[in-house]
Write an enzyme that holds these catalytic residues in place. Sequence first.
Site, PDB file in Angstrom:
ATOM      1  N   THR A 105       0.836  -1.193   0.000  1.00  0.00           N
ATOM      2  CA  THR A 105       0.000   0.000   0.000  1.00  0.00           C
ATOM      3  C   THR A 105       0.873   1.245   0.000  1.00  0.00           C
ATOM      4  O   THR A 105       0.634   2.194  -0.762  1.00  0.00           O
ATOM      5  CB  THR A 105      -0.905   0.001   1.247  1.00  0.00           C
ATOM      6  OG1 THR A 105      -1.554  -1.268   1.336  1.00  0.00           O
ATOM      7  CG2 THR A 105      -1.940   1.079   1.167  1.00  0.00           C
TER       8      THR A 105
ATOM      9  N   GLU B  25      21.331 -22.334   1.817  1.00  0.00           N
ATOM     10  CA  GLU B  25      21.487 -21.484   0.636  1.00  0.00           C
ATOM     11  C   GLU B  25      22.944 -21.447   0.187  1.00  0.00           C
ATOM     12  O   GLU B  25      23.238 -21.419  -1.008  1.00  0.00           O
ATOM     13  CB  GLU B  25      20.978 -20.070   0.902  1.00  0.00           C
ATOM     14  CG  GLU B  25      19.485 -19.978   1.195  1.00  0.00           C
ATOM     15  CD  GLU B  25      18.619 -20.622   0.135  1.00  0.00           C
ATOM     16  OE1 GLU B  25      18.998 -20.621  -1.066  1.00  0.00           O
ATOM     17  OE2 GLU B  25      17.558 -21.168   0.491  1.00  0.00           O
TER      18      GLU B  25
END
Length: 611
Positions: free
Chosen positions: A209, A425
Site C-alpha cells: 500500500t 542457501e
Amino acid sequence: MSSFTKNLLLAIFGLFTVSVVFSSFFSAENNPAKVTLSDLSAKIEAGQVKSISVQENDLTAILQDGSKVITKKETDLGITETFKNLGVSANTLQKVNISIDEASGFSYWMGLILPTLLPLIFIALMFYFMFRQAKGGMNQAFSFGRSNIKLSNFGKERVTFEDVAGLKEAKEELIEVVDFLKNPKKFLDIGARIPRGILLVGRPGTGKTLLARAVAGEANVPFFTISASEFVEMFVGVGAARTRDAFMVAKKAGPSILFIDEIDAVGRQRGAGMGGGNDEREQTLNQILVELDGFDRETQVIVLAATNRPDILDPALLRPGRFDRNVVLDLPDINDREAILKIHARGKQMEKGADLRKVAARTPGFSGADLANLMNEAALLSARRNKKIVGNDELLESIEKVILGPERKGRVISVKEKEVTAYHEGGHALVAAAIKNSDPVHKVSIVSRGMAGGYTMKLPIEEQRLRTKKQFMADLAMMLGGFVAEKLTFKDVSTGASNDLKEATSLAHDLVTKYGMSEKLGPMTFGNTNEMIFLGREMTTEKNYSEDVARKIDEEVSSFIGRAYEAATEILTSKKKVLDAIAKKLIEKETLEQEEFAALLKPFKIKLVEV
Ligand code: ADP
Ligand code: MG
Ligand code: ZN
C-alpha cells in the site's frame, strides 16, 4: 441523538415560533380596556366617545381623551339597533363617528383557518421528516452501486519514494509508471503501450500500500483506493457496479492511480471450489476485466493491485493487457531494515547512541510494518518511563514485544534457523559456483520469500532456448546442494529442503521421460501429457507404457538424482571451508549480490568440476 428526533424537535420548535408570531400579531393593539356594552352606551350618552369602529361583532371605541375601549355586540343586530335598544338617542349617536370595517382579509382568514390548519401542518411536517428519513435509507440502498472510492495522498498525506526504504528493485520497476503519469503525452506520442495493470506481490506489511501511494506521490497525481473485499456485499451485482464506478471516477481524474487492495478477495480462480462458486465474486472479477480491456490509448489510469497470494489468482487476470506485470516486494534484509527503522525514527527524539543497526541485526523476518510497530512500541515504552527521548534499551526491549505479538507468532526466525538457512542457501550457491555448465549465481539470500526460507537465484548468461543434458545435471546437483549442505554440517536435515527435492525429482523425471536423456531407456518419450487448457492448469498424464518400463523409469530417475547427489556431496565436502565462509557472510549480511558473492569466492580459487 438520532437525526429523526433532531428533525422532530426542529419541527416542534418551528411551529412554536409560528404560533408566537401569530398571537402577537393578533394582540397587536396595546391592550385596550374591555367594557360592557351598556358602559359604552353610557359613555356615548355622556358624549365621551369620538368614534366607533365595528368589525363583525367587535366594537372598538376611541374616546375623546384618545384612549380605546373594546366590547362586543350581539350577533345579527345592527350597530344602531343595538345602541337604540340600550337607550342611546339617535341624536347623540349621530355625533359619534361610526365606521364599519370589513374583517381584514388576512387576519380574518387566518383566524378562521389557523385552528384547523395548525394540526394539519404539524402532521404534514411529521410526514415530511419521516419520509425524508426513509428516503435517506433508501438512498443508501441505491448507493450500493457507488464505490466508496477513497481519494488521498495530497498535502501532508503525500508519500514519496523517500518514505519507502529498501525495495530497490520494486521502485526501479515503478519508475516507468511514475514517468508516464508525469508526462503521458511523451509516451503516447511515440506510440508506446503503457502498462495498465501492475500486481504488487508481497507478504502482509511489506509495504504494498505504501509503495502504491508513493508512486502516486512521486507523480503527483490523485490516488484512489478501493479494497476488493469491500466489493463483495450482500447483493449480487453490487460489486460489479462499484467496480464500474471506481474506474469511472479514476478515469475522470486521470492521470491517476487506482489501487485495488487485496485483489485476491475477488480474483481467485473462477470455477475453483466445487458447488456453484460465488457469483458475486465472479461478476466483480469479470467487471474488473471488462474495465481493464476497455482502456483506450487516451486512458491515463494505471491500476495497481496488491496481493499476498498471487498463486491463487485467476489466470485471466494476469493475461497481457491486464495485470501483466508483477512487482515483488520482499521482506527487508538487514540493510533495508536499518533504513526502514531510520525512516520511522524521523520525528522521534532518539537517544544519541541508539544503535539501529543492532536492532536491524536482531530482527530477521520482520516486515516493514513490524519495524514501524517496533519503533512505536519503543516510543511508548520510553514515554511510560517518563523519558524525553527514545532510548536504546527500550528499542531492544520492544523487539521481543513485537515478536511475541499476536500476528507474528510462527514467523519468528530463531538464531538456529537462520544458521540452517544460511548453510542451505550457501550449499546451493557453492555447488552452482563449482560446477561447469552451471549458470552464474545472481543473488543469494536468507531472507524468506514465499514459503522458502531463503533463495539462491542464478540466471543464464544469455537467453537460452535449448538446454543440454550437462546443464540439467548441473541444475540437479545445485538443487540438491542445500540438502547436502545441511546434512554435512548438522548431521541432520530439515523440512526446508522438501521443495528442492520435489523439483529435483520432477526434473529428473522429465529428463528421462520427456527429453530422452537416459542412456538406458534411449531416445523415447513416455506418457502422453495433455494440458487441459480449459481448466487452466490441470494436467493429466496418460500412461502408455508397461509396468516393466515404469520400473526402469523409476530406476533411471533415481540414478540421475544419485549422480547429482554424489557430485554435490563431493563439492561440499572438499570445499567445506568455503561453505563455512559463505554461511558466515550470509548470517551477517543476509543478502549477497553477484559481485559480493564472486569477491567472497575469489581467494579460494575454485576449480570447476563436471558432473
Ligand atoms: P502492505 O500493504 O504490504 O500490507 P503497508 O504498505 O500497509 O503493507 O505497510 C504498513 C506500514 O509498514 C506502512 O505504513 C509503513 O509505515 C511500514 N512500512 C512497510 N514497508 C516499509 C518500507 N519499505 N519503508 C518504510 N516503511 C514501511
Ligand atoms: Mg496493504
Ligand atoms: Zn533450497
